[in-house]
Design an enzyme around this catalytic site. Sequence first.
Site, short mmCIF file in Angstrom:
data_model
loop_
_atom_site.label_atom_id
_atom_site.label_comp_id
_atom_site.label_asym_id
_atom_site.label_seq_id
_atom_site.Cartn_x
_atom_site.Cartn_y
_atom_site.Cartn_z
N ASP A 194 -81.29 -20.78 -126.28
CA ASP A 194 -80.01 -21.49 -126.28
C ASP A 194 -78.84 -20.60 -126.70
O ASP A 194 -77.76 -21.08 -127.01
CB ASP A 194 -80.08 -22.72 -127.19
CG ASP A 194 -80.27 -22.37 -128.66
OD1 ASP A 194 -80.48 -21.19 -128.95
OD2 ASP A 194 -80.21 -23.29 -129.50
N HIS B 288 -78.84 10.17 -114.39
CA HIS B 288 -78.61 8.90 -115.08
C HIS B 288 -79.77 8.56 -116.01
O HIS B 288 -80.29 7.45 -116.02
CB HIS B 288 -78.38 7.77 -114.07
CG HIS B 288 -77.00 7.78 -113.47
ND1 HIS B 288 -76.60 6.90 -112.50
CD2 HIS B 288 -75.92 8.57 -113.72
CE1 HIS B 288 -75.35 7.16 -112.15
NE2 HIS B 288 -74.91 8.16 -112.88
N ASP C 205 -73.26 11.43 -121.98
CA ASP C 205 -72.35 10.76 -121.04
C ASP C 205 -72.19 9.34 -121.57
O ASP C 205 -73.07 8.49 -121.38
CB ASP C 205 -72.95 10.78 -119.63
CG ASP C 205 -71.99 10.22 -118.58
OD1 ASP C 205 -71.06 9.50 -118.93
OD2 ASP C 205 -72.21 10.50 -117.38
N ASP D 85 -64.82 7.22 -119.22
CA ASP D 85 -66.07 7.77 -118.69
C ASP D 85 -66.06 9.27 -118.99
O ASP D 85 -65.42 10.04 -118.28
CB ASP D 85 -66.18 7.51 -117.19
CG ASP D 85 -67.53 7.92 -116.62
OD1 ASP D 85 -68.39 8.37 -117.39
OD2 ASP D 85 -67.72 7.79 -115.39
N HIS E 299 -74.36 15.88 -107.01
CA HIS E 299 -73.54 14.65 -106.98
C HIS E 299 -72.09 14.98 -106.63
O HIS E 299 -71.69 16.14 -106.50
CB HIS E 299 -73.61 13.93 -108.34
CG HIS E 299 -73.12 14.73 -109.51
ND1 HIS E 299 -71.79 14.94 -109.76
CD2 HIS E 299 -73.80 15.37 -110.50
CE1 HIS E 299 -71.64 15.66 -110.86
NE2 HIS E 299 -72.86 15.95 -111.33
N HIS F 192 -65.09 10.06 -109.35
CA HIS F 192 -64.90 8.72 -108.79
C HIS F 192 -63.68 8.10 -109.43
O HIS F 192 -63.20 8.54 -110.48
CB HIS F 192 -66.14 7.85 -109.05
CG HIS F 192 -66.59 7.87 -110.48
ND1 HIS F 192 -65.97 7.14 -111.47
CD2 HIS F 192 -67.59 8.55 -111.10
CE1 HIS F 192 -66.57 7.37 -112.64
NE2 HIS F 192 -67.55 8.22 -112.44
N HIS G 83 -67.25 3.01 -111.99
CA HIS G 83 -67.06 3.44 -110.60
C HIS G 83 -66.11 2.43 -109.97
O HIS G 83 -66.53 1.41 -109.43
CB HIS G 83 -68.40 3.48 -109.86
CG HIS G 83 -69.36 4.48 -110.45
ND1 HIS G 83 -70.73 4.32 -110.37
CD2 HIS G 83 -69.17 5.62 -111.14
CE1 HIS G 83 -71.33 5.34 -110.98
NE2 HIS G 83 -70.39 6.14 -111.45
N GLU H 232 -65.90 15.69 -112.91
CA GLU H 232 -67.14 15.87 -113.66
C GLU H 232 -68.11 16.83 -112.96
O GLU H 232 -69.19 16.43 -112.51
CB GLU H 232 -67.82 14.54 -113.92
CG GLU H 232 -67.95 13.62 -112.70
CD GLU H 232 -68.65 12.32 -113.03
OE1 GLU H 232 -69.78 12.37 -113.58
OE2 GLU H 232 -68.07 11.26 -112.74
N TYR I 276 -77.34 21.66 -112.72
CA TYR I 276 -78.58 21.07 -113.22
C TYR I 276 -79.78 21.88 -112.76
O TYR I 276 -79.80 22.36 -111.62
CB TYR I 276 -78.72 19.62 -112.72
CG TYR I 276 -77.47 18.80 -112.96
CD1 TYR I 276 -77.30 18.06 -114.13
CD2 TYR I 276 -76.44 18.80 -112.02
CE1 TYR I 276 -76.14 17.34 -114.35
CE2 TYR I 276 -75.28 18.08 -112.23
CZ TYR I 276 -75.14 17.36 -113.41
OH TYR I 276 -73.99 16.65 -113.63
N ARG J 204 -72.94 19.10 -117.84
CA ARG J 204 -71.85 18.39 -117.14
C ARG J 204 -70.69 18.25 -118.11
O ARG J 204 -70.89 18.02 -119.32
CB ARG J 204 -72.33 17.01 -116.67
CG ARG J 204 -71.26 16.20 -115.94
CD ARG J 204 -71.83 15.01 -115.17
NE ARG J 204 -72.38 13.95 -115.99
CZ ARG J 204 -73.69 13.67 -116.06
NH1 ARG J 204 -74.57 14.40 -115.38
NH2 ARG J 204 -74.13 12.68 -116.81
N GLU K 144 -66.99 16.12 -118.21
CA GLU K 144 -66.28 15.07 -117.46
C GLU K 144 -65.05 14.60 -118.22
O GLU K 144 -65.13 14.20 -119.38
CB GLU K 144 -67.22 13.88 -117.23
CG GLU K 144 -66.57 12.70 -116.54
CD GLU K 144 -67.54 11.54 -116.38
OE1 GLU K 144 -67.25 10.67 -115.54
OE2 GLU K 144 -68.55 11.49 -117.08
#
Length: 469
Positions: A51, A242, A265, A276, A355, A359, A366, A399, A403, A437, A439
């Site tokens: 609830d 990710h 990140d 971001d 990648h 964005h 995004h 960004e 890798y 990375r 960014e």
Amino acid sequence: MASNLEAILAGKYPAKDHARKVAAYLKQKGLKDDGVIYLEGQKTKFIEDNDSEQPFRQRRFFFYLSGCLLPDALLTYHISSDELTLYIPPLDPDSVIWSGLPMSPAQAKDTYDVDKVLLTSEINPSLAQLGSQVGQNGVVFSIQGQISDSTDFVPFPNTDFLAVKTAIEECRAIKDAYEIALLRKANDVTAQAHVAVYKAAKSAKNERELEAAFIATCIAHGCRELAYHPIVASGTSGATLHYVNNNDSLIDPTTNKRKLNLLLDAAGEYRAYCADVTRTFPLSGKFSPESREIYDIVLEMQLETLKMIKEGVLWEDVHIAAHRIAIKGLLKLGILKGTEEELFDKRISVAFFPHGLGHYLGMDTHDTGGHANYEDKDKMFRYLRVRGNLPAGSVVTVEPGIYFCRFIIEPYLQSPESSKYIDNDVLEKYWEVGGIRIEDNIHVTKDGHDNLTSAPKYADEIELWINGS
């Protein structure tokens, strides 16, 4: 800057201007007669077999035209009369016992940039009145799947469940001063949270400790919600774009030493607007030689591409520039072999930078308006979330990353066509670097750009923070 920021945010979210902007877009796309925009906020939802309410996240389309974070609210905007009306739930005596008094219509009128505030119980009579005003060619605009069964559109001669969604998506791409202030505030809090993680880096034993430090700082400084689930990736997990486990030890079990790096990140959300930000740093307080070499390439990728950003720049060109810098850097280290042009034409750098460069950013991490083409046959552009020329007023992430992901790189090593461009012996020294990375969030202006992100990113500066200097 701080005082000016707070002064802007002390005002009302410019919902009425946004409604006018969306109406102008609809007219530009062919609306010749009158119309009404009808949007519903997110409904209160309960956890299954429980609830308790689910965590609330306001519908972004509704928020853009209301600035209202209340659940179960509604809005109408009558285009010809320029009247924006917010509808809030009526008082429920039973809920007051548990949750206290809700916002009253008078309080809502003082809080939000709307012309009128009514109760949600009045919505159908209001729609009936609006339907009689729009005329025989009038339209009610709404979003498919976001309309309650009890809502009555019968008074309207025409309905359109597609156009307003597209209109809001396109309008959201260009931010006004208030939205930029919200994004800057989210970035300011995010920067403080990244610094808190730097300070905790040497003493923490597990990724979750660093995630906790980040979240606690965001909440303490006004970002009750996060923009997305943080990525707290240590060691080779930084090569997973990710990664979300965030529960691994910071000690390498094979060497019993601290892993080389951590890729963080993570960002806060402030009044529905998202930062971001990614930073990568050495867990020991000092970059290893191989890590620093890669870090310097990625930083150059970012700094050089930032110089290109201004109104009208073709985003594909900025993305290409990042790849060319990556190729030069990896050639210099001996990881890649061949000529720069041949490596670019064969798309070998995609193995290390798979990648897109960035964005759009706003109410969603995004954000809308990017016109990505995920069917693109060219693998260098397939995951590019923004295509075309950047308009002034947009906010885009920059960004770049490099890798060392075995899953991505090994097919290149196994292919006779591509393996000749990679020196496997040199590559072997870099696997433990994982991924790096960097960014930032960039406000595009007519003559250049404004970097909204203040989290430390220069290697020497990061090392000083980690070491408490």
